[in-house]
Design a protein around this motif. Structure first.
Motif, PDB file in Angstrom:
ATOM      1  N   VAL A  78       0.871  -1.167   0.000  1.00 16.55           N
ATOM      2  CA  VAL A  78       0.000   0.000   0.000  1.00 16.55           C
ATOM      3  C   VAL A  78       0.908   1.217   0.000  1.00 16.55           C
ATOM      4  N   GLY A  79       0.779   2.055  -0.987  1.00 16.61           N
ATOM      5  CA  GLY A  79       1.576   3.269  -1.066  1.00 16.61           C
ATOM      6  C   GLY A  79       0.865   4.403  -0.352  1.00 16.61           C
ATOM      7  N   CYS A  80       1.412   4.854   0.765  1.00 13.07           N
ATOM      8  CA  CYS A  80       0.826   5.938   1.549  1.00 13.07           C
ATOM      9  C   CYS A  80       1.487   7.256   1.146  1.00 13.07           C
ATOM     10  N   ILE A  81       0.707   8.196   0.634  1.00 17.46           N
ATOM     11  CA  ILE A  81       1.238   9.467   0.137  1.00 17.46           C
ATOM     12  C   ILE A  81       0.627  10.604   0.954  1.00 17.46           C
ATOM     13  N   GLY A  82       1.482  11.433   1.535  1.00 19.56           N
ATOM     14  CA  GLY A  82       1.034  12.527   2.378  1.00 19.56           C
ATOM     15  C   GLY A  82       0.763  13.804   1.607  1.00 19.56           C
ATOM     16  N   PRO A  83       0.186  14.809   2.269  1.00 17.74           N
ATOM     17  CA  PRO A  83      -0.160  16.073   1.611  1.00 17.74           C
ATOM     18  C   PRO A  83       1.027  16.774   0.956  1.00 17.74           C
ATOM     19  N   ARG A  84       2.237  16.603   1.528  1.00 17.75           N
ATOM     20  CA  ARG A  84       3.422  17.258   0.964  1.00 17.75           C
ATOM     21  C   ARG A  84       4.159  16.385  -0.040  1.00 17.75           C
TER      22      ARG A  84
END
Length: 406
Positions: free
Chosen positions: A80-86
């Motif tokens: 699962v690729g977790c991508i943050g707001p930045r």
């Protein structure tokens, strides 16, 4: 179906042929029970969903003896690729796959029929039948415009998030959903191999929720947005907040370059479709004499992840096991099932605490930043995916303090 072939009775009548209903039907039929399963839609129905199969779904499918059939049709993934707001990213390992619900539900339904369950569709549930003591003893259905009745020792209600059937059965405590989601399928062969993980994106435009892109079979992708806490609960009725899913979807596409490219280069298959979510094992009574509520109708979806397929099957199996264990002993069946669901409740409460990440996307940035530097934290995040770690601890005050000590 002709009047002559209509089943007038069965041991277990299951209303709804999604993952919960089909899992329960297969389990009961394999044990020798006379099972009738009905659904409003015929075999091969579509269902709005992210289509992600995470480890709990794999475990339930393995118990049912259907994992190999599902995986033969699914698109496998390792992270699962977790991508943050930045824009920070961490890939969390797990046993994962993606299979459109239209295909998954058909495999599960046919698996139930293979075990001996009878399937009737389209058939709309109108109301429960009750005996002189008020115990549910079957259901009244509408089939091809005609009213039909089936007597049953037990009725399992597995009708999903829409509250109409729950209300008709006298089981609905909250008429509005816990959240809402919008998804579409995009065929984009040019991006196959570029998006390999189940990508989950937190950003302000989707707050309080997330966007996703999941690689699906045949060069296609499932893309969507989910919003938690979409309704205020007012005396059990709820009130919709100012949520426009299409605007949120468009904002997600503008914010996340791979989503923008996917929509630009790919071909949208059909329309974008929305659906409600019922989460945290709340919003409905679980049992009444003669009737058990299971799957998303009972709120089986996790609020933090929006994952519901595995938990729907798990609760369906719990309902089936309670019936098999105690048969006609109504009170014992209900007590066994309610005890089993209550044993899951603490985990749902912890995932509700983890839902803070959806409300405050900066927490995703913090977790990703630390996980990039801490193998132990990455292992804990993988544990959340595999249900061996507590998601609430990751975003508690104590957990946030630990992030700077690991």
């Amino acid at each position: 179906m002709s009047a002559d072939s209509w089943p007038v009775s069965c041991q277990v009548l299951i209303i709804g042929a999604g993952p919960a209903g089909s899992a329960a039907a297969r389990w009961l039929a394999r044990a020798g029970k006379d099972v009738v399963m009905v659904d409003q839609q015929p075999l091969g129905r579509d269902k709005v969903c992210g289509d992600g199969l995470i480890p709990d779904a794999h475990q339930a499918l393995e118990r049912l003896g259907l994992l190999d059939r599902v995986m033969a049709r699914a698109q496998r993934a390792a992270h699962v690729g977790c991508i943050g707001p930045r824009g920070g990213r961490i890939d969390v390992p797990g046993h994962l796959a993606v299979l459109p619900r239209k295909v998954l539900d058909e495999i599960l339904n046919l698996g139930a029929q293979e075990a001996g369950a009878r399937f009737i569709a389209p058939a709309r549930f109108d109301a429960p039948l009750e005996d002189a003591q008020g115990r549910v003893c079957g259901a009244r259905l509408t089939v091809n415009g005609e009213s039909r009745e089936i007597q049953a020792d037990w009725v399992l209600l597995a009708t999903g998030a829409v509250p109409k059937a729950l209300t008709a059965a006298g089981m609905c405590e909250r008429h509005t959903p816990s959240g809402v989601a919008l998804r579409g399928y995009v065929r984009a062969p040019s991006m196959v191999g570029e998006i390999k993980a189940l990508e989950v994106v937190w950003c302000k435009p989707v707050q309080p929720g997330y966007g996703w892109i999941f690689p699906a079979p045949d060069g296609s992708f499932n893309i969507g947005v989910g919003v938690t806490d979409s309704h205020r609960d007012l005396a059990g009725k709820g009130q919709k907040k100012d949520v426009n899913l299409r605007e949120i979807f468009d904002a997600f596409v503008r914010h996340y370059p791979p989503a923008q490219r996917l929509m630009a280069e790919g071909e949208l298959i059909g329309d974008l479709k929305g659906a409600p979510l019922r989460c945290t094992l709340k919003g409905a009574r679980w049992t009444r004499p003669g009737l058990l509520v299971t799957g998303e109708a009972a709120g089986s979806t996790y609020s933090f992840t929006g994952e519901g397929i595995g938990k729907a099957m798990e609760t369906g199996l719990l309902a089936a096991e309670a019936v098999l264990a105690h048969g006609a002993e109504d009170a014992r069946v209900r007590a066994t099932y309610e005890t089993a669901l209550r044993s899951l409740q603490p985990k749902y409460d912890l995932y509700e605490r983890g839902n803070r990440v959806n409300r405050f996307p900066w927490l995703a940035d913090l977790l990703i930043w630390r996980a990039q530097k801490s193998p132990r934290l990455l292992a804990r995040m993988s544990g959340v995916l595999n249900e061996t770690s507590n998601p609430g601890n990751l975003v508690s005050l104590k957990g946030l303090t630990r992030l700077f000590l690991e």
